[in-house]
Design an enzyme around this catalytic site. Structure first.
Site, PDB file in Angstrom:
ATOM      1  N   SER A   1      10.208  -3.017  -8.525  1.00  0.00           N
ATOM      2  CA  SER A   1       9.785  -1.662  -8.189  1.00  0.00           C
ATOM      3  C   SER A   1       9.000  -1.006  -9.298  1.00  0.00           C
ATOM      4  O   SER A   1       9.026  -1.434 -10.454  1.00  0.00           O
ATOM      5  CB  SER A   1      10.953  -0.752  -7.795  1.00  0.00           C
ATOM      6  OG  SER A   1      11.431  -0.054  -8.922  1.00  0.00           O
TER       7      SER A   1
ATOM      8  N   LYS B   1       4.123  -0.594  10.386  1.00  0.00           N
ATOM      9  CA  LYS B   1       5.568  -0.451  10.601  1.00  0.00           C
ATOM     10  C   LYS B   1       5.875   0.726  11.511  1.00  0.00           C
ATOM     11  O   LYS B   1       5.254   1.784  11.410  1.00  0.00           O
ATOM     12  CB  LYS B   1       6.292  -0.273   9.259  1.00  0.00           C
ATOM     13  CG  LYS B   1       6.068  -1.414   8.275  1.00  0.00           C
ATOM     14  CD  LYS B   1       6.922  -1.249   7.023  1.00  0.00           C
ATOM     15  CE  LYS B   1       6.603  -2.335   6.004  1.00  0.00           C
ATOM     16  NZ  LYS B   1       5.357  -2.078   5.290  1.00  0.00           N
TER      17      LYS B   1
ATOM     18  N   GLN C   1      11.326  -8.251   6.619  1.00  0.00           N
ATOM     19  CA  GLN C   1      10.877  -7.805   5.290  1.00  0.00           C
ATOM     20  C   GLN C   1      12.003  -7.027   4.618  1.00  0.00           C
ATOM     21  O   GLN C   1      12.498  -6.042   5.175  1.00  0.00           O
ATOM     22  CB  GLN C   1       9.622  -6.930   5.426  1.00  0.00           C
ATOM     23  CG  GLN C   1       9.031  -6.525   4.090  1.00  0.00           C
ATOM     24  CD  GLN C   1       7.865  -5.555   4.221  1.00  0.00           C
ATOM     25  OE1 GLN C   1       7.896  -4.437   3.708  1.00  0.00           O
ATOM     26  NE2 GLN C   1       6.801  -5.978   4.914  1.00  0.00           N
TER      27      GLN C   1
ATOM     28  N   THR D   1       0.806  -1.224   0.000  1.00  0.00           N
ATOM     29  CA  THR D   1       0.000   0.000   0.000  1.00  0.00           C
ATOM     30  C   THR D   1       0.839   1.274   0.000  1.00  0.00           C
ATOM     31  O   THR D   1       0.349   2.344   0.351  1.00  0.00           O
ATOM     32  CB  THR D   1      -0.963   0.026   1.202  1.00  0.00           C
ATOM     33  OG1 THR D   1      -0.206  -0.007   2.418  1.00  0.00           O
ATOM     34  CG2 THR D   1      -1.917  -1.156   1.164  1.00  0.00           C
TER      35      THR D   1
ATOM     36  N   HIS E   1      10.530  -0.576  10.764  1.00  0.00           N
ATOM     37  CA  HIS E   1      10.584  -0.326   9.316  1.00  0.00           C
ATOM     38  C   HIS E   1      12.009  -0.392   8.767  1.00  0.00           C
ATOM     39  O   HIS E   1      12.252  -0.982   7.715  1.00  0.00           O
ATOM     40  CB  HIS E   1       9.957   1.035   9.005  1.00  0.00           C
ATOM     41  CG  HIS E   1       9.503   1.175   7.597  1.00  0.00           C
ATOM     42  ND1 HIS E   1       8.524   2.046   7.213  1.00  0.00           N
ATOM     43  CD2 HIS E   1       9.881   0.558   6.453  1.00  0.00           C
ATOM     44  CE1 HIS E   1       8.315   1.961   5.910  1.00  0.00           C
ATOM     45  NE2 HIS E   1       9.140   1.065   5.432  1.00  0.00           N
TER      46      HIS E   1
ATOM     47  N   TYR F   1       3.907   5.740   5.225  1.00  0.00           N
ATOM     48  CA  TYR F   1       3.320   5.784   3.877  1.00  0.00           C
ATOM     49  C   TYR F   1       2.266   6.885   3.758  1.00  0.00           C
ATOM     50  O   TYR F   1       1.973   7.361   2.661  1.00  0.00           O
ATOM     51  CB  TYR F   1       2.672   4.444   3.509  1.00  0.00           C
ATOM     52  CG  TYR F   1       3.622   3.288   3.330  1.00  0.00           C
ATOM     53  CD1 TYR F   1       5.000   3.469   3.303  1.00  0.00           C
ATOM     54  CD2 TYR F   1       3.132   1.982   3.195  1.00  0.00           C
ATOM     55  CE1 TYR F   1       5.859   2.396   3.146  1.00  0.00           C
ATOM     56  CE2 TYR F   1       3.991   0.911   3.041  1.00  0.00           C
ATOM     57  CZ  TYR F   1       5.342   1.121   3.017  1.00  0.00           C
ATOM     58  OH  TYR F   1       6.195   0.051   2.867  1.00  0.00           O
TER      59      TYR F   1
ATOM     60  N   ASP G   1      -0.140  -4.908   3.394  1.00  0.00           N
ATOM     61  CA  ASP G   1       1.091  -4.385   3.974  1.00  0.00           C
ATOM     62  C   ASP G   1       1.074  -2.865   3.957  1.00  0.00           C
ATOM     63  O   ASP G   1       0.969  -2.246   2.894  1.00  0.00           O
ATOM     64  CB  ASP G   1       2.303  -4.893   3.179  1.00  0.00           C
ATOM     65  CG  ASP G   1       3.608  -4.401   3.765  1.00  0.00           C
ATOM     66  OD1 ASP G   1       4.066  -5.000   4.754  1.00  0.00           O
ATOM     67  OD2 ASP G   1       4.166  -3.401   3.245  1.00  0.00           O
TER      68      ASP G   1
END
Length: 322
Positions: free
Chosen positions: A221, A84, A190, A24, A117, A55, A50
């Site tokens: 990406s 995160k 992660q 997301t 994170h 974000y 996620d």
């Protein structure tokens, strides 16, 4: 990797995580398309979402999930949400505050997974990327073992079900695992992982410690200019990957995702289009032969798409040893 009937994997704390997740992060954080894409992902079958405090999309994600709960598509317990811990919240007294802000934005009572994170601490404050007058990030020095204790306390308080890390190297994982009095091991790490950066050493280490590896940038990406070196090769245009995809009558993206699942890696995927979201959920419908797995292993270049060099001066920067 063994999946149950819902394509989930058991973590080292006994909780289960869906093997494929919907990412997301959005460079534009566009509200309406973002909400719609998350709703489509849930409709298609994604149950693992996620997210992250930094974000800036947790309100939109929460709205999408609650709309799909309201229309009867899912219940809250069907959704596995990862949040995160932002780097400005590493001081142990700030960890719970970050988590509670995420819960408030999402309108959730708990997170399924809460992870650090990145193992680089930044100056606490309202600015998530604090800069000095020269445009350099302002770092903070925090013992991440103390941060981990605060993460454990969040689990004990029932605010999160599982805790883990992100972007940790082997040395940093060992620092947490060897912490005196550790209560809970990280369930997952992660990291950026794809055929050009297959993380084989880190994967082997994580497996030896019963920690899952989870791949972001699994398709190479989306070429965000803010974070991605535009001179890097486009993974999904790789001719070897293309030839294997043709052999199975699948897309290169599906092959790249399937490759990770067969290595025992949880994999994240992101798109705003229904067609791609639907297509990439078909990752469970086929299997790669061992010879093709080895061929994809051979594509490794130790190439990172995510450019984190603005963090390189920090003593906790995780990629110095590479």
């Amino acid at each position: 990797m063994e999946f149950d009937k819902d394509y989930c994997i058991k973590m080292n704390d006994g909780n289960k995580i869906p093997a494929v997740g919907f990412g997301t992060y959005s460079p534009d954080a566009v509200s309406k398309p973002f909400v719609e894409a998350t709703k489509v992902a849930i409709e298609v079958g994604f149950r693992h979402i996620d997210g992250a405090f930094v974000y800036g999309t947790e309100e939109e994600v929460g709205r999408a999930v609650h709309e799909k709960i309201a229309d009867g598509t899912v219940k809250r317990e069907d959704i596995f949400y990862t949040g995160k811990l932002g780097s400005t919240f590493h001081r142990p007294e700030l960890v719970r505050s970050c988590l509670e802000q995420s819960l408030k934005k999402l309108k959730f009572d708990y997170l399924d997974l809460f992870i650090i994170h990145i193992p680089v601490s930044l100056k606490p404050g309202p600015d998530l990327s604090p800069m000095d007058e020269n445009g350099k990030l302002i770092f903070d020095i925090v013992d991440l073992r103390q941060t981990w204790e605060a993460m454990e306390a969040c689990k004990d308080a029932g605010l999160v079900k599982s805790i883990g890390v992100s972007n940790f190297n082997i040395r940093q994982l060992e620092m947490i695992l060897n912490k005196p009095g550790i209560k809970y091991k990280p369930v997952l790490n992660q990291v950026e992982c794809h055929p050009y950066l297959n993380q084989s050493k880190l994967l082997a280490f994580c497996k030896s410690k019963d920690i899952l590896l989870e791949a972001y940038c699994a398709l190479g990406s989306q070429r965000d200019k803010m974070w991605i070196d535009q001179s890097t090769p486009v993974l999904l245009e790789d001719p070897v990957l293309g030839a294997i995809a043709k052999k199975y009558n699948r897309s290169p993206a599906l092959v790249a995702l399937r490759y990770q699942l067969q290595r025992g890696v949880v994999v994240l995927f992101k798109s705003f289009t229904r067609k791609r979201i639907e297509e990439n959920f078909q990752v469970f419908d086929f299997q790669l032969f061992e010879e093709d797995m080895k061929t994809i292993d051979g594509l490794n270049k130790n190439l990172r798409y995510l450019n984190l060099m603005q963090l390189v001066d920090h003593p906790q920067f995780p990629f110095k040893d590479e």
